[in-house]
Design an enzyme around this catalytic site. Structure first.
Site, PDB file in Angstrom:
ATOM      1  N   LYS A  23       0.815  -1.197   0.000  1.00 62.48           N
ATOM      2  CA  LYS A  23       0.000   0.000   0.000  1.00 62.48           C
ATOM      3  C   LYS A  23       0.855   1.256   0.000  1.00 62.48           C
ATOM      4  O   LYS A  23       0.363   2.353  -0.199  1.00 62.48           O
ATOM      5  CB  LYS A  23      -0.880   0.001   1.267  1.00 62.48           C
ATOM      6  CG  LYS A  23      -1.758  -1.218   1.408  1.00 62.48           C
ATOM      7  CD  LYS A  23      -2.433  -1.226   2.800  1.00 62.48           C
ATOM      8  CE  LYS A  23      -3.270  -2.491   2.961  1.00 62.48           C
ATOM      9  NZ  LYS A  23      -3.684  -2.670   4.366  1.00 62.48           N
TER      10      LYS A  23
ATOM     11  N   ASP B  24      14.738  -1.210   0.444  1.00 60.64           N
ATOM     12  CA  ASP B  24      15.594  -1.516   1.594  1.00 60.64           C
ATOM     13  C   ASP B  24      16.621  -2.556   1.141  1.00 60.64           C
ATOM     14  O   ASP B  24      17.706  -2.216   0.689  1.00 60.64           O
ATOM     15  CB  ASP B  24      14.678  -2.004   2.734  1.00 60.64           C
ATOM     16  CG  ASP B  24      15.405  -2.254   4.032  1.00 60.64           C
ATOM     17  OD1 ASP B  24      16.621  -2.489   3.997  1.00 60.64           O
ATOM     18  OD2 ASP B  24      14.771  -2.226   5.096  1.00 60.64           O
TER      19      ASP B  24
ATOM     20  N   LYS C  28      22.095   1.108   2.196  1.00 61.78           N
ATOM     21  CA  LYS C  28      22.631  -0.248   2.036  1.00 61.78           C
ATOM     22  C   LYS C  28      22.247  -0.894   0.715  1.00 61.78           C
ATOM     23  O   LYS C  28      22.808  -1.922   0.356  1.00 61.78           O
ATOM     24  CB  LYS C  28      22.163  -1.132   3.194  1.00 61.78           C
ATOM     25  CG  LYS C  28      20.676  -1.410   3.207  1.00 61.78           C
ATOM     26  CD  LYS C  28      20.344  -2.354   4.363  1.00 61.78           C
ATOM     27  CE  LYS C  28      18.863  -2.536   4.488  1.00 61.78           C
ATOM     28  NZ  LYS C  28      18.460  -3.112   5.756  1.00 61.78           N
TER      29      LYS C  28
ATOM     30  N   PHE D 133      14.562   3.062  10.011  1.00 65.98           N
ATOM     31  CA  PHE D 133      13.171   2.777   9.677  1.00 65.98           C
ATOM     32  C   PHE D 133      12.385   4.083   9.653  1.00 65.98           C
ATOM     33  O   PHE D 133      12.427   4.858  10.600  1.00 65.98           O
ATOM     34  CB  PHE D 133      12.560   1.797  10.677  1.00 65.98           C
ATOM     35  CG  PHE D 133      11.309   1.167  10.151  1.00 65.98           C
ATOM     36  CD1 PHE D 133      11.357   0.050   9.335  1.00 65.98           C
ATOM     37  CD2 PHE D 133      10.067   1.723  10.441  1.00 65.98           C
ATOM     38  CE1 PHE D 133      10.198  -0.517   8.811  1.00 65.98           C
ATOM     39  CE2 PHE D 133       8.903   1.170   9.929  1.00 65.98           C
ATOM     40  CZ  PHE D 133       8.968   0.042   9.117  1.00 65.98           C
TER      41      PHE D 133
ATOM     42  N   ASP E 241       4.424   2.755   6.535  1.00 66.37           N
ATOM     43  CA  ASP E 241       3.794   2.451   7.820  1.00 66.37           C
ATOM     44  C   ASP E 241       4.723   1.742   8.789  1.00 66.37           C
ATOM     45  O   ASP E 241       5.753   1.179   8.413  1.00 66.37           O
ATOM     46  CB  ASP E 241       2.591   1.536   7.581  1.00 66.37           C
ATOM     47  CG  ASP E 241       3.019   0.109   7.220  1.00 66.37           C
ATOM     48  OD1 ASP E 241       3.803  -0.056   6.262  1.00 66.37           O
ATOM     49  OD2 ASP E 241       2.603  -0.836   7.921  1.00 66.37           O
TER      50      ASP E 241
ATOM     51  N   ARG F  76       0.728   5.991   7.840  1.00 67.38           N
ATOM     52  CA  ARG F  76       0.781   6.212   6.390  1.00 67.38           C
ATOM     53  C   ARG F  76       0.287   7.614   6.028  1.00 67.38           C
ATOM     54  O   ARG F  76       0.631   8.168   4.997  1.00 67.38           O
ATOM     55  CB  ARG F  76      -0.117   5.197   5.656  1.00 67.38           C
ATOM     56  CG  ARG F  76       0.358   3.759   5.767  1.00 67.38           C
ATOM     57  CD  ARG F  76      -0.412   2.903   4.770  1.00 67.38           C
ATOM     58  NE  ARG F  76      -0.320   1.480   5.062  1.00 67.38           N
ATOM     59  CZ  ARG F  76       0.669   0.690   4.651  1.00 67.38           C
ATOM     60  NH1 ARG F  76       1.652   1.174   3.944  1.00 67.38           N
ATOM     61  NH2 ARG F  76       0.664  -0.588   4.944  1.00 67.38           N
TER      62      ARG F  76
HETATM   63  P1  IMP Z   1      12.876  -4.555   0.566  1.00 70.53           P
HETATM   64  O1  IMP Z   1      12.082  -5.625  -0.097  1.00 70.53           O
HETATM   65  O2  IMP Z   1      13.788  -5.071   1.646  1.00 70.53           O
HETATM   66  O3  IMP Z   1      13.600  -3.660  -0.400  1.00 70.53           O
HETATM   67  O4  IMP Z   1      11.842  -3.647   1.378  1.00 70.53           O
HETATM   68  C1  IMP Z   1      10.941  -2.850   0.725  1.00 70.53           C
HETATM   69  C2  IMP Z   1       9.564  -2.907   1.343  1.00 70.53           C
HETATM   70  O5  IMP Z   1       9.616  -3.007   2.754  1.00 70.53           O
HETATM   71  C3  IMP Z   1       8.840  -1.617   1.006  1.00 70.53           C
HETATM   72  O6  IMP Z   1       7.858  -1.876   0.050  1.00 70.53           O
HETATM   73  C4  IMP Z   1       8.236  -1.184   2.312  1.00 70.53           C
HETATM   74  O7  IMP Z   1       6.891  -1.594   2.351  1.00 70.53           O
HETATM   75  C5  IMP Z   1       8.959  -1.935   3.371  1.00 70.53           C
HETATM   76  N1  IMP Z   1       9.950  -1.086   4.058  1.00 70.53           N
HETATM   77  C6  IMP Z   1      11.291  -1.178   3.990  1.00 70.53           C
HETATM   78  N2  IMP Z   1      11.883  -0.253   4.745  1.00 70.53           N
HETATM   79  C7  IMP Z   1      10.891   0.455   5.305  1.00 70.53           C
HETATM   80  C8  IMP Z   1      10.876   1.578   6.204  1.00 70.53           C
HETATM   81  O8  IMP Z   1      11.893   2.121   6.646  1.00 70.53           O
HETATM   82  N3  IMP Z   1       9.632   2.013   6.554  1.00 70.53           N
HETATM   83  C9  IMP Z   1       8.487   1.467   6.112  1.00 70.53           C
HETATM   84  N4  IMP Z   1       8.464   0.445   5.262  1.00 70.53           N
HETATM   85  C10 IMP Z   1       9.662  -0.065   4.873  1.00 70.53           C
END
Ligand code: IMP
Ligand code: MG
Length: 166
Positions: free
Chosen positions: A38, A97, A127, A144, A151, A157
């Site tokens: 979302k 992330d 990273k 974070f 969220d 959100r």
């Molecule tokens: P990844 O798959 O590790 O790149 O993480 C990406 C997903 O995790 C994003 O679509 C976000 O929904 C969630 N996410 C990663 N880091 C954060 C953060 O710092 N705050 C909120 N959501 C995050």
């Protein structure tokens, strides 16, 4: 306790700067903009209002078995509603992330015969060293964050700015 990372004004300027590049890159092309639910909904709403292009909108929802801060295995929860074959596809992600979500979506679309596929994220953590994201609004510290669609356990959100959770 939380600390402001990006104000409304800073978010606005990041989004409009990115939109200018996208506008040039997709001139005369038919585009499908896909937001990852979302988190990317606010980003999509603001970005597409800058784009003077023929574009369609669609959504994908990926869920993770992990908790909010430590992602687990990914699963497709909600798929596209329109075919994307021969279309130029731009995927919008709120924040990258580890890059796991981007990789998952890339795999999911890889056999759909799209004309092109690009990724745009509002934020990327320091990273992240992957190469799949074509437009990155801003690289941020490995902390974070919440707000502007993002969220923590479903909350925050609706914050108009982006804050670091402490
Ligand atoms: P990844 O798959 O590790 O790149 O993480 C990406 C997903 O995790 C994003 O679509 C976000 O929904 C969630 N996410 C990663 N880091 C954060 C953060 O710092 N705050 C909120 N959501 C995050
Ligand atoms: Mg997400």
């Amino acid at each position: 306790m939380s600390k402001i990372l990006l104000s409304q004004q800073e978010i606005k300027s990041i989004v409009s700067k990115m939109a200018k590049k996208i506008q040039v890159d997709y001139q005369n092309k038919e585009l499908v903009v896909i937001a990852i639910l979302k988190g990317a909904t606010l980003f999509m709403a603001d970005l597409i209002r800058h784009l003077d292009l023929n574009l369609y909108c669609d959504f994908l929802r990926i869920s993770s078995y992990g908790d909010c801060m430590v992602p687990g295995k990914l699963r497709l929860e909600f798929d596209l509603t329109q075919p994307v074959s021969n279309k130029h596809v731009l995927i919008l992600e709120d924040i990258v992330d580890s890059g796991q979500t981007v990789d998952f979506v890339y795999q999911h679309l890889s056999n759909k015969s799209v004309a092109s596929i690009k990724f745009a994220c509002l934020l990327a953590k320091e990273k992240y060293h992957g190469r799949k994201v074509d437009y990155i609004g801003k690289v941020i510290p490995n902390q974070f964050v919440v707000g502007y669609g993002m969220d923590y356990q479903g909350l925050y959100r609706n914050l108009p700015r982006i804050e670091i959770m402490e």
